[in-house]
Design a protein around this motif. Structure first.
Motif, PDB file in Angstrom:
ATOM      1  N   GLN A  23       0.826  -1.209   0.000  1.00  0.00           N
ATOM      2  CA  GLN A  23       0.000   0.000   0.000  1.00  0.00           C
ATOM      3  C   GLN A  23       0.861   1.260   0.000  1.00  0.00           C
ATOM      4  OE1 GLN A  23      -2.756  -0.321   3.208  1.00  0.00           O
ATOM      5  NE2 GLN A  23      -4.024  -1.844   2.151  1.00  0.00           N
ATOM      6  N   PHE A  24       1.972   1.230   0.701  1.00  0.00           N
ATOM      7  CA  PHE A  24       2.877   2.378   0.703  1.00  0.00           C
ATOM      8  C   PHE A  24       3.466   2.615  -0.686  1.00  0.00           C
ATOM      9  CE2 PHE A  24       7.171   4.166   1.357  1.00  0.00           C
ATOM     10  CZ  PHE A  24       6.798   5.368   1.930  1.00  0.00           C
ATOM     11  N   ILE A  25       3.838   1.549  -1.379  1.00  0.00           N
ATOM     12  CA  ILE A  25       4.396   1.684  -2.731  1.00  0.00           C
ATOM     13  C   ILE A  25       3.343   2.245  -3.685  1.00  0.00           C
ATOM     14  CG2 ILE A  25       5.244   0.363  -4.715  1.00  0.00           C
ATOM     15  CD1 ILE A  25       6.710  -1.434  -2.685  1.00  0.00           C
ATOM     16  N   VAL A  26       2.114   1.774  -3.607  1.00  0.00           N
ATOM     17  CA  VAL A  26       1.038   2.295  -4.456  1.00  0.00           C
ATOM     18  C   VAL A  26       0.804   3.773  -4.153  1.00  0.00           C
ATOM     19  CG1 VAL A  26      -1.439   2.140  -4.912  1.00  0.00           C
ATOM     20  CG2 VAL A  26      -0.062   0.057  -4.817  1.00  0.00           C
ATOM     21  N   PHE A  27       0.801   4.138  -2.880  1.00  0.00           N
ATOM     22  CA  PHE A  27       0.619   5.548  -2.505  1.00  0.00           C
ATOM     23  C   PHE A  27       1.735   6.420  -3.080  1.00  0.00           C
ATOM     24  CE2 PHE A  27       1.730   8.990   0.435  1.00  0.00           C
ATOM     25  CZ  PHE A  27       0.581   9.751   0.326  1.00  0.00           C
ATOM     26  N   MET A  28       2.972   5.958  -3.016  1.00  0.00           N
ATOM     27  CA  MET A  28       4.097   6.737  -3.534  1.00  0.00           C
ATOM     28  C   MET A  28       4.001   6.892  -5.058  1.00  0.00           C
ATOM     29  SD  MET A  28       5.708   7.835  -1.003  1.00  0.00           S
ATOM     30  CE  MET A  28       7.132   8.511  -1.769  1.00  0.00           C
ATOM     31  N   LEU A  29       3.578   5.852  -5.757  1.00  0.00           N
ATOM     32  CA  LEU A  29       3.406   5.957  -7.207  1.00  0.00           C
ATOM     33  C   LEU A  29       2.332   6.978  -7.568  1.00  0.00           C
ATOM     34  CD1 LEU A  29       3.690   2.225  -8.339  1.00  0.00           C
ATOM     35  CD2 LEU A  29       5.287   4.084  -8.811  1.00  0.00           C
ATOM     36  N   LEU A  30       1.212   6.939  -6.870  1.00  0.00           N
ATOM     37  CA  LEU A  30       0.143   7.909  -7.128  1.00  0.00           C
ATOM     38  C   LEU A  30       0.588   9.331  -6.783  1.00  0.00           C
ATOM     39  CD1 LEU A  30      -3.008   5.954  -5.928  1.00  0.00           C
ATOM     40  CD2 LEU A  30      -2.289   6.427  -8.266  1.00  0.00           C
TER      41      LEU A  30
END
Length: 153
Positions: A23-30
């Motif tokens: 979830q942290f990686i997805v948040f950083m990409l967005l």
């Protein structure tokens, strides 16, 4: 004990460290995509402003070309009109504002738009210097002073 630990991992209760990292990686990409969008939008605004700069510089160039071989120049009204009389011609040119357009007329006939999208314009003539102050629709103010040499023949 092995079965108890296995049941805890297989249950769907709570977050695991792996899920939190995903979830942290997805948040950083967005967040990166959002930042890139904001930077792109800022660049587009600068590009649009550049078009206004080009229109202003073209206007300045057109007006500068009018100031050659002049017999007389007069400002009829500070907010109204500049009239130019030429040495070897009966032609008189006027620069004035109509609506949101600064236009050029020849002998009070027809008109050629010089600058579009203005709110107001002021003309100041002092000695041999003509200052044109233009306020655009978005509130930006531009000013240019021209040297106008008159010739007496």
């Amino acid at each position: 004990m092995y079965r108890t630990t296995k049941r805890i991992f297989l249950s769907n209760k709570g977050f695991t460290l792996l899920e939190a990292l995903f979830q942290f990686i997805v948040f950083m990409l967005l967040a990166n995509i959002f930042i890139m969008f904001v930077l792109w939008l800022n660049q587009m605004n600068k590009t649009l402003m550049t078009n206004e700069n080009v229109a202003w510089e073209l206007f300045v160039q057109d007006v500068q070309q009018l100031f050659t071989n002049i017999r007389e120049i007069t400002v009829k009204d500070e907010y109204g009109q500049v009239e130019i009389a030429y040495v070897d011609s009966l032609e008189r040119k006027q620069i004035n504002r109509t609506g949101d357009v600064i236009r050029l007329q020849t002998n009070d006939k027809g008109y050629v738009p010089l600058l579009i999208g203005i709110r107001k314009v002021q003309f100041h003539l002092q000695d041999e210097f003509l200052t044109i102050i233009v306020e655009f629709q978005d509130g930006e103010v531009r000013e240019r002073t021209f040297f106008v040499q008159t010739t007496n023949k």
